[in-house]
Design a protein around this motif. Sequence first.
Motif, PDB file in Angstrom:
ATOM      1  N   TYR A  34      36.480  47.504  33.845  1.00 50.65           N
ATOM      2  CA  TYR A  34      35.714  46.875  34.917  1.00 50.65           C
ATOM      3  C   TYR A  34      36.588  45.938  35.739  1.00 50.65           C
ATOM      4  O   TYR A  34      36.473  45.873  36.970  1.00 50.65           O
ATOM      5  N   THR A  35      37.478  45.194  35.063  1.00 50.19           N
ATOM      6  CA  THR A  35      38.325  44.234  35.778  1.00 50.19           C
ATOM      7  C   THR A  35      39.335  44.927  36.676  1.00 50.19           C
ATOM      8  O   THR A  35      39.474  44.595  37.860  1.00 50.19           O
ATOM      9  N   LEU A  36      40.051  45.920  36.130  1.00 50.18           N
ATOM     10  CA  LEU A  36      41.172  46.528  36.850  1.00 50.18           C
ATOM     11  C   LEU A  36      40.754  47.613  37.830  1.00 50.18           C
ATOM     12  O   LEU A  36      41.538  47.971  38.715  1.00 50.18           O
ATOM     13  N   VAL A  64      49.468  39.515  35.818  1.00 51.60           N
ATOM     14  CA  VAL A  64      48.737  38.291  35.482  1.00 51.60           C
ATOM     15  C   VAL A  64      47.309  38.616  35.058  1.00 51.60           C
ATOM     16  O   VAL A  64      46.822  38.131  34.025  1.00 51.60           O
ATOM     17  N   ILE A  65      46.618  39.444  35.850  1.00 51.36           N
ATOM     18  CA  ILE A  65      45.220  39.760  35.535  1.00 51.36           C
ATOM     19  C   ILE A  65      45.116  40.566  34.247  1.00 51.36           C
ATOM     20  O   ILE A  65      44.139  40.448  33.500  1.00 51.36           O
ATOM     21  N   THR A  66      46.142  41.375  33.940  1.00 48.56           N
ATOM     22  CA  THR A  66      46.137  42.128  32.687  1.00 48.56           C
ATOM     23  C   THR A  66      46.254  41.200  31.490  1.00 48.56           C
ATOM     24  O   THR A  66      45.538  41.357  30.491  1.00 48.56           O
ATOM     25  N   ARG A  67      47.144  40.212  31.578  1.00 41.92           N
ATOM     26  CA  ARG A  67      47.294  39.247  30.489  1.00 41.92           C
ATOM     27  C   ARG A  67      46.022  38.424  30.315  1.00 41.92           C
ATOM     28  O   ARG A  67      45.577  38.167  29.190  1.00 41.92           O
ATOM     29  N   ILE A  68      45.435  38.009  31.437  1.00 38.97           N
ATOM     30  CA  ILE A  68      44.200  37.231  31.367  1.00 38.97           C
ATOM     31  C   ILE A  68      43.087  38.054  30.727  1.00 38.97           C
ATOM     32  O   ILE A  68      42.350  37.579  29.857  1.00 38.97           O
ATOM     33  N   THR A  69      42.967  39.304  31.168  1.00 41.20           N
ATOM     34  CA  THR A  69      41.908  40.174  30.666  1.00 41.20           C
ATOM     35  C   THR A  69      42.072  40.460  29.186  1.00 41.20           C
ATOM     36  O   THR A  69      41.072  40.574  28.460  1.00 41.20           O
TER      37      THR A  69
END
Length: 433
Positions: free
Chosen positions: A324-326, A362-367
């Motif tokens: 959902y995020t990516l 960055v968003i992958t690490r956060i997720t």
Amino acid sequence: MTLTEAIVNRIQSIFKIPELKKRVAFTLVMFAVARVGIHIAVPGLNMGLFKNFQNNAIAGFLNLFSGGAVQRASIFSLGIIPYINASIVFQLLGVIFPKIDEMQKEGGKERDKITQWTRYVTIVLAIIQSFGISITLMNQPGMVLEPGMRFIISTVTLMTGGTAFLMWISERISIRGIGNGSSMLIFLGIVANLPQVTQQMVTSLKGGMGYVLIGLSVLLFVAIIALMVIIQLAERRIPIQYAGKGSLGFGGGQSSVGRRTYLPLKINTAGVMPIIFASVLMAAPPFVVQILKANAWWQNQFSQTGFLYLLLFAFLIIVFSFFYTLTIAFDPDKVAEDLKQSGGTIPTVRAGKETADYLERVITRITFGSAIFLALLGIFPNIWFGYVLHIPVLLGGTSLLILVGVAVELIQQIDSYLAVKKMKGFIGTKKHR
């Protein structure tokens, strides 16, 4: 200002903004209509036998999202689940077929087509599910007073109509009310069941030690809710440097140094959607086990406290968090392009593809962190109820995450209306000067 004063001030502010007051009032009216509907039962059932039959994993899952409609054999028993399933189907298709993804992003008539197709798929799914329910009920001796085609047709028609009506309510809330309609209806169902959950918990844990466990459970769940609120509001701020001149702030002079701001990335970008998607899919394994009449070991493994159930549930939450995020909630290429067009850059990172790659990392690490967090919270209440309290799971991680997630999003939306109101008031004051 104390927390109580902040809540009171926010409630008072709602009634000072006409548009927000209308939206809140409309949402409450839709809530009332939805709650009235759960008391309209499907005709032709032996309710005495039905009360015993509906005490299983599938009925419990549907009861969670329908706000107690299943235990009343209501025409709203399917709840909003078929609509959510249809939405999941088109979101998955958007990843597979670029044309559908373009139609969803373009908006206007193209997006309206997707919405209309989603409605059609919702009706088809509701017909299939209600047909399966009617057949299952007729296969139980004495459950249906007059088994036959008439019962099937009436059950399918009423349950499908109930889902279509809830779908309409959901869309009306999204357009004319406040919050996301589907999430708000699920939120309503969970909140409506809280008194029953509390009563069952007190009844199950009697005696001195039982009251100690109740108190410990309350404290533990309060701590969990506080932690979820922190994660829901937390964000990673990416510094952004804008080219051009910025005001010195003294006499209107200009500085050659570009202004700096930041790009906020929510720690839990996907919100409550991963837990909803995973919960919907987790209704399938127990159902398959029951249909195949598997042995006791498999039934225990796919109960709400079974090891395989919890492992699969956690895995699905993690998968849907990344998906959902990516693919839906955050598009690093689009954000990088928007920054480039507006003259914004991330320090030490080149504009364009390098910026997109940086944001994706960055968003992958956060997720990854938020997905693990959601998965642990999703299964922890099941473990607490099943292995510590040794009672049925009365309030799962799904309920808690949805309650907190929807409540936080609702408060943020209300605050945005209040911020716009203050801004309009400020601009109006400046004009009069």
